[in-house]
Design a protein around this motif. Structure first.
Motif: not given
Length: 438
Positions: A117-133, A141-147, A158-162
Motif C-alpha cells: 500500500r505504498i503512497q509516496h515513492l521517491d527514488v534517485n537511482y544515480r545509476g540508471y538501474d532497471k525499474t521493476p514492472l 501509489l499517489v506520488h511517484l518521483r523517479l530520477c 494501471s495506477l488508479p490513485c496516482l
C-alpha cells in the motif's frame, strides 16, 4: 561578614510527570514520527525506554546512502527495516543513492513496497538501474518521483490513485512507455518530465492525453503534444524550437516559459516567436524569462505595439541592462492587475561590464497603470540599482489603481534609513496604496 545580605533560597519544584507527547497513544506518536526524516525519527529512540523502538513502527523510510558510514551499512539498515515491516503497511519510501559507494539492485525493495500500500515513492537511482514492472500496477501509489531510472517497456499500466508524476533524467527506449504511464493514470493532475544530456527518448513527440491533468512541466529536449482539457498551468524550457503543441480547444490560464539561448547564432525564427505570441495572447497569468521577452522585443520593434488583452498577472525577470524593454511590455498588457518584477545582473556577459546602467524611460503612461494595475512587487538579488528610486517614483506617481507596492530589496542600515525617508516623501497617485519594504 557584617552588612552582607543572605541570598534568598530558591526552591525548584521538579515534576516527574511524562511530557504530553509521550502520553499519546503509540499510533499517534508513530504518525508524528512519519513526518520526520528517518534520521530524526531514529534519534528519538534516545529519549526514553518507551521511545527506544517506536521509530521502527513508522510506515515510511527517508534515507540518503552517503550519510551512512558505508554503503553496506546503508543496505543493512534498509534490509532490517523491510524485515521488521514484512507484513505491515509502508506508506512512503524515499531513497537517495551515491553509487560511488557501491552498487545494489533495489528491485526487490520496490517490489516489496508495491504490495504494501505504498503512497509516496521517491527514488534517485544515480545509476540508471532497471525499474521493476511492479511499479506499473501499484494500486495505492499517489506520488511517484523517479530520477536516473531505466524504465522497461510497459505492456500494461494501471495506477488508479496516482496524482503526481515526476520523471527526471530517465532512460526510456520507447516513448510509448511514457504515454502508457500517463494514460494509465486516470486521476493524474501534475506531470513533470525533465531530461538531461545523458538520457534519450524517441525523437517523436510524446502524446500527453489526460482528462484530469492540471499542470505540466517540461524542459528542453522534451517535445509534447497536449490534449488535456483541464490544464491550468504549462511550464516549459526551450531552445530555438517550440517544444509543445496544444490540440485541446481550451488553453491553460497560466504559462511559464523560459527560452534558453545556446548561442547568439542559434536564435528562434519568426514563426516560433509568432506561435509563442499567440499562446501568450490567450493566457491570463504569465511567467516569462528575460531571454524570452528579449526575443519578443526584438521581433516587435518593426511591428505595431503588441496587445495582450487577456493578461492579468505577470511575473518577469529583467537584467538591469535590459530594463529599456519594460515600457513596451507594460504598454502591451492593457488589463494587467498584478506585476512581479525581478531584477538581476548577468555577470557572465562581459560586454556589459563597461556599459552604464540605464534608467527606464517611459514616453507615455501605459494604459494598465491608469486603469487596472493593483499589485506590484519589485525584487532584486543584486546591489542597489542606479535607477531603482526613479522606477519606484514613477510607479507610485502614475498608478491610479495601485493598492500595494512590495519592495523586496536589501539596503545596509544607513542606506535603508535614507531610502525609507525618500520613499515616504514620494507622491502617490493612489491614496489607497500600501507600501511594504520586505
Amino acid at each position: 561578614m557584617v552588612g552582607r545580605k543572605k541570598k534568598p533560597k530558591i526552591w525548584v519544584k521538579v515534576s516527574h510527570e511524562e511530557d504530553k507527547i509521550s502520553q499519546l497513544p503509540e499510533h499517534l506518536i508513530s504518525e508524528i514520527l512519519y513526518h520526520l526524516s528517518t534520521k530524526d525519527a531514529v534519534r528519538t529512540s534516545l529519549l526514553s525506554t518507551k521511545w527506544r523502538y517506536l521509530w521502527q513502527s513508522v510506515p515510511g523510510l527517508d534515507l540518503v546512502s552517503y550519510k551512512f558510514s558505508s554503503f553496506d551499512a546503508f543496505v543493512s539498515f534498509v534490509e532490517s527495516y523491510f524485515g521488521f515491516h514484512r507484513e505491515s503497511w509502508i506508506r512512503k519510501l524515499r531513497l537517495r543513492f551515491d553509487y560511488s559507494q557501491g552498487m545494489r539492485d533495489i528491485s526487490s525493495w520496490i517490489d516489496a513496497v508495491s504490495t504494501r500500500r505504498i503512497q509516496h515513492l521517491d527514488v534517485n537511482y544515480r545509476g540508471y538501474d532497471k525499474t521493476p514492472l511492479s511499479i506499473y500496477t501499484c494500486e495505492t501509489l499517489v506520488h511517484l518521483r523517479l530520477c536516473g531510472a531505466d524504465l522497461p517497456n510497459a505492456e500494461f499500466v494501471s495506477l488508479p490513485c496516482l496524482k503526481i508524476m515526476h520523471l527526471e533524467d530517465i532512460i526510456c527506449s520507447e516513448g510509448t512507455t511514457l504515454e502508457k504511464l500517463i494514460s494509465g493514470s486516470p486521476v493524474l493532475e501534475d506531470l513533470t518530465i525533465i531530461r538531461s544530456s545523458y538520457t534519450y527518448y524517441d525523437r517523436k513527440a510524446i502524446q500527453v492525453r489526460s482528462h484530469t491533468l492540471k499542470r505540466i512541466d517540461i524542459n528542453e529536449g522534451i517535445h509534447v503534444v497536449i490534449d488535456a482539457p483541464l490544464l491550468q498551468c504549462l511550464r516549459t524550457d526551450m531552445y530555438s524550437i517550440k517544444n509543445f503543441r496544444i490540440i485541446t480547444l481550451g488553453f491553460p490560464s497560466k504559462l511559464d516559459i523560459d527560452m534558453q539561448l545556446m548561442h547568439l547564432y542559434l536564435r528562434p525564427n519568426e514563426s516560433v516567436i509568432r506561435d509563442i505570441l499567440t499562446d501568450i495572447s490567450r493566457v491570463r497569468d504569465l511567467v516569462i524569462s528575460r531571454n524570452t521577452w528579449k526575443e519578443i522585443f526584438l521581433y516587435s520593434q518593426s511591428r505595431p505595439v503588441l496587445q495582450f488583452r487577456n493578461l492579468s498577472r505577470l511575473n518577469v525577470r529583467f537584467d538591469i541592462f535590459d530594463l529599456e524593454m519594460l515600457p513596451t511590455l507594460l504598454e502591451s498588457c492593457t488589463k494587467l492587475e498584478s506585476l512581479v518584477l525581478e531584477l538581476f545582473k548577468d555577470q557572465s556577459m562581459r560586454r556589459h561590464e563597461e556599459k552604464r546602467e540605464m534608467n527606464v524611460m517611459f514616453s507615455a503612461v501605459p494604459r494598465c497603470l491608469v486603469s487596472s494595475l493593483k499589485f506590484v512587487e519589485l525584487k532584486r538579488s543584486i546591489p542597489r540599482y542606479e535607477g531603482e528610486i526613479e522606477l519606484i517614483r514613477y510607479l507610485l506617481k502614475n498608478s491610479r489603481m495601485l493598492q500595494k507596492l512590495s519592495l523586496n530589496v536589501y539596503y545596509k542600515k544607513k542606506a535603508k534609513r535614507d531610502f525609507l525617508i525618500e520613499l515616504d516623501a514620494m507622491p502617490k497617485c493612489s491614496s489607497a496604496c500600501e507600501v511594504l519594504v520586505l
